[in-house]
Scaffold this motif. Sequence first.
Motif, mmCIF file in Angstrom:
data_model
loop_
_atom_site.group_PDB
_atom_site.id
_atom_site.type_symbol
_atom_site.label_atom_id
_atom_site.label_comp_id
_atom_site.label_asym_id
_atom_site.label_seq_id
_atom_site.Cartn_x
_atom_site.Cartn_y
_atom_site.Cartn_z
ATOM 1 N N PHE A 1 47.888 39.046 41.133
ATOM 2 C CA PHE A 1 48.007 40.458 40.513
ATOM 3 C C PHE A 1 47.114 40.218 39.426
ATOM 4 C CE2 PHE A 1 51.894 39.896 43.001
ATOM 5 C CZ PHE A 1 51.484 40.521 44.051
ATOM 6 N N LYS A 2 45.982 40.700 39.477
ATOM 7 C CA LYS A 2 44.828 40.212 38.378
ATOM 8 C C LYS A 2 45.203 40.819 36.926
ATOM 9 C CE LYS A 2 40.835 38.766 40.841
ATOM 10 N NZ LYS A 2 41.320 39.180 42.379
ATOM 11 N N THR A 3 45.687 42.010 36.897
ATOM 12 C CA THR A 3 45.752 42.717 35.464
ATOM 13 C C THR A 3 47.360 42.347 34.983
ATOM 14 O OG1 THR A 3 46.646 44.819 36.429
ATOM 15 C CG2 THR A 3 44.479 44.486 36.314
ATOM 16 N N MET A 4 47.938 41.605 35.627
ATOM 17 C CA MET A 4 49.515 41.040 34.979
ATOM 18 C C MET A 4 49.469 39.876 34.521
ATOM 19 S SD MET A 4 51.810 42.040 38.329
ATOM 20 C CE MET A 4 53.133 43.180 38.208
ATOM 21 N N THR B 1 46.686 37.123 30.732
ATOM 22 C CA THR B 1 46.326 38.024 32.061
ATOM 23 C C THR B 1 45.766 37.059 33.181
ATOM 24 O OG1 THR B 1 45.856 39.788 30.442
ATOM 25 C CG2 THR B 1 45.124 40.317 32.621
ATOM 26 N N VAL C 1 53.295 47.802 40.516
ATOM 27 C CA VAL C 1 51.874 47.294 40.130
ATOM 28 C C VAL C 1 51.578 46.376 40.974
ATOM 29 C CG1 VAL C 1 50.855 46.405 38.157
ATOM 30 C CG2 VAL C 1 52.727 47.972 37.677
ATOM 31 N N ALA C 2 52.408 45.540 41.720
ATOM 32 C CA ALA C 2 51.956 44.677 42.677
ATOM 33 C C ALA C 2 51.418 45.044 43.920
ATOM 34 C CB ALA C 2 53.126 43.609 42.971
ATOM 35 N N GLU D 1 47.911 46.473 43.175
ATOM 36 C CA GLU D 1 46.813 45.516 42.950
ATOM 37 C C GLU D 1 46.639 44.991 44.396
ATOM 38 O OE1 GLU D 1 46.686 42.925 39.944
ATOM 39 O OE2 GLU D 1 46.634 44.594 38.453
ATOM 40 N N ASP D 2 47.678 44.672 45.033
ATOM 41 C CA ASP D 2 47.294 43.743 46.542
ATOM 42 C C ASP D 2 48.714 44.183 47.250
ATOM 43 O OD1 ASP D 2 46.452 42.240 48.486
ATOM 44 O OD2 ASP D 2 45.634 40.572 47.083
ATOM 45 N N ARG E 1 47.226 49.367 29.089
ATOM 46 C CA ARG E 1 46.608 47.889 28.773
ATOM 47 C C ARG E 1 46.112 47.294 30.146
ATOM 48 N NH1 ARG E 1 48.535 43.056 30.066
ATOM 49 N NH2 ARG E 1 50.592 43.750 30.278
ATOM 50 N N ARG E 2 46.857 47.322 31.334
ATOM 51 C CA ARG E 2 46.230 47.055 32.586
ATOM 52 C C ARG E 2 45.023 47.909 33.147
ATOM 53 N NH1 ARG E 2 50.748 44.381 34.010
ATOM 54 N NH2 ARG E 2 52.401 45.473 34.242
ATOM 55 N N SER F 1 41.987 46.792 31.125
ATOM 56 C CA SER F 1 41.414 45.458 31.590
ATOM 57 C C SER F 1 40.639 45.546 32.855
ATOM 58 C CB SER F 1 42.501 44.454 31.322
ATOM 59 O OG SER F 1 43.292 44.555 32.556
ATOM 60 N N GLU F 2 41.259 46.423 33.737
ATOM 61 C CA GLU F 2 40.716 46.420 35.175
ATOM 62 C C GLU F 2 39.133 47.140 35.033
ATOM 63 O OE1 GLU F 2 42.714 48.931 38.420
ATOM 64 O OE2 GLU F 2 43.948 47.360 37.623
#
Lengths: 335, 410
Positions: free
Chosen positions: A169-172, A227, B243-244, B247-248, B387-388, B391-392
């Motif tokens: 989970f890339k942004t975590m 991250t 969130v998980a 994301e995927d 923040r997430r 950064s994305e």
Amino acid sequence: MTADAAAPVLVAKGVTKQFGGLVAVNAVDFDIPQGSIVSLIGPNGAGKTTFFNVVAGLYEPTDGSVEFAGREMIARGRRAWAEPLVWVLPTVIVMLVGVLLEQLTKSGAELAVALVIALGLLITMFLLAIIRPPIYDRLLYRLGIFKSARPNDMVVAGLGRTFQNIRLFKTMTASENVMVGMHSRLHASPLDAALRLPRHRREEKEADIQARRWLAFVGLKGKEQETARNLAYGDQRRLEVARALASQPRLLLLDEPTAGMNPSETAQMTTLFGRIRTELGLTILLIEHDMQVVMGVSDRITVLDHGDKISEGTPEEVRRDPRVIEAYLGKGASA
Amino acid sequence: MSGRSGTGTPPVAAGGTGRSGRASSPVWRVALGRVRAYMGRHQSLSIVIGLALFATALPFIVLLPPLNGFGTQKDFIGGFADAGVFVLLAIGLNVVVGFAGLLDLGYAAFFAIGAYTYAYGASPFSGLDIPFWPMLLVGAIVAAMFGVLLGAPTLRLRGDYLAIVTLGFGEIVPVVFLNADTYTNGTNGITGLAQPSAYGLFGVNGFGFTNPWPYFLTVVLIIAVAFIFLYRLQDSRIGRAWVAIREDELAAASMGINTVTTKLLAFSIGASTSGLAGVFYASKLSIVSPDQFGFTVSFTALAMVVLGGMGNIWGVAAGAFIVYEIQAQGLKQLGAFVQSLHIPTFALGPMSVDLGSINFINFQYLLYGLALVLMMLLRPEGLFPSRRRRSELHESPEEAAESNEELVQA
């Protein structure tokens, strides 16, 4: 056959997976003894990852079954046609009772009450059917209906995995990734979390400590708040292992964990496999291309080619098997 | 990394600026950092303090020029109470869209369900007269149930397809309220809804059309509670699971997350916040009718979430407040302002153009569209991103500088 005495964690019987006309995995029998490191090797396109995905609950097999921890978990659904009957049966019964009572008393109120209850039951059954909690699966099983386990059911049963192409989970942060891995072992409900009840607070604190422990175990100490996307490639691979370990599995599936690593990183990774077995007592199923790694750590090796199992045995046996040499180097090389 | 350093900027220079920027951080920045750290540790307290400060300051700000020329304090307070409704809608939709990543275009349905729940609970139409406060809870629960019911059929869908189906549900619900006129009074809607009562507690009294103050306070209270709950959920295993999944989804399922329950939970929690907004809105207007809950409400809420910064609760709330105030009060004032300029009517070929008579409120969706396009081009993560998200969508300059620095040291 070194560890035959131990009871197998996983038994695959005649697992077949077809994609349209392509047979990706063909009637593969396979078992993984408790506490061993078993490797699955084969040339590209041999069906290793497909087999992996069947075992992890991602694909339903075309034929055959997988038993995990002594329970049949994965197979093609049986008597699936009967499932809708289970959804409507309670509703029908309530309605019949309602009609019957109405006929007896002639008041009409019973029918209205029965209608409301029947509707409620119908909705509940539909929701149960899509959420599929363990109770629902057990109920179906008792009625002779079998549904293949989903990936999350396999994790709850004790299977952890990593992916061939890293899927963090890339942004975590690293520690959040590991905490997602713990999801199935945490039990705070939304209400616990919203009201911040002691149960939730205790659990979160414990999870944080555990996450640090797992990160330290794989060698990512001090990178907890980093991250995931910013981690170096080798660290991302290790974080995936930590995330899989956090679900407290009995069997760990590693899909090419050393792909793209340099020799020293590969050596570190291989040491990690050994520690996972000796310190944590886990069983490992490994897909790997690096023969040095495979020959070094495996107790047993199974070789797939074009979906068929062509050889199985200790590293020594497999190394000498002419069919394996043929599959890797072509006909004539074995002569 | 090598790709980044090869973009032309000498890595030494970039590293140098990065270092000097950090060394000379001013006092206020340090103080801000301390406040942030404290707020991180005492989240609920900082939410309460933040909202209280905001709610206390607002009534005084509107007394200052030029704002005092636009309307009386009472007008403003009434407007703020309505803005609060949209803040609630936006932070609820943020759970579905911002946290779980499910694009829901039919969010107004739950707003309608909340409002009609109150209409059934406290109006001459149904004959019931349940007080406002328990009805808030009832409205939230009923909306949450419908959130699950309408969410369930959409679970297998993703992206565009999910958006289309939810759009359909968003249209169906008001149409049902419109056509089932035996039960809903059709187009006329249900009127004469009871107004809340505070029973004289804390000296608050007299909820009414002429006295918007109690509504303002009530909505701030509801927002505070919703904020606290949502922040806590965000920091729990549920929030991480959302969130998980965003994301995927496949990886999330392979980590033991039941994607079905987790998504349904997002739908129902989003819907329950919307239900709260619906109950409050119905009690304030004292009337519900199907045309209040059209697609424009869903769209507006989504625009607020996107403009505010998906995934950041404070950001989304701020976005909602800003958008609502511009739409409801700003545009009207703009019209009045342009009119006051007395621009003479001039001829443009066969047409005569009268800039003074433009009704800017009619152009609000044009302006929305423009704002959204500009936003997507210039700042796709929203005004106040989490923040997430940031950064994305961006690699921050500091990060780039840092990695350059590493390169230099290596």
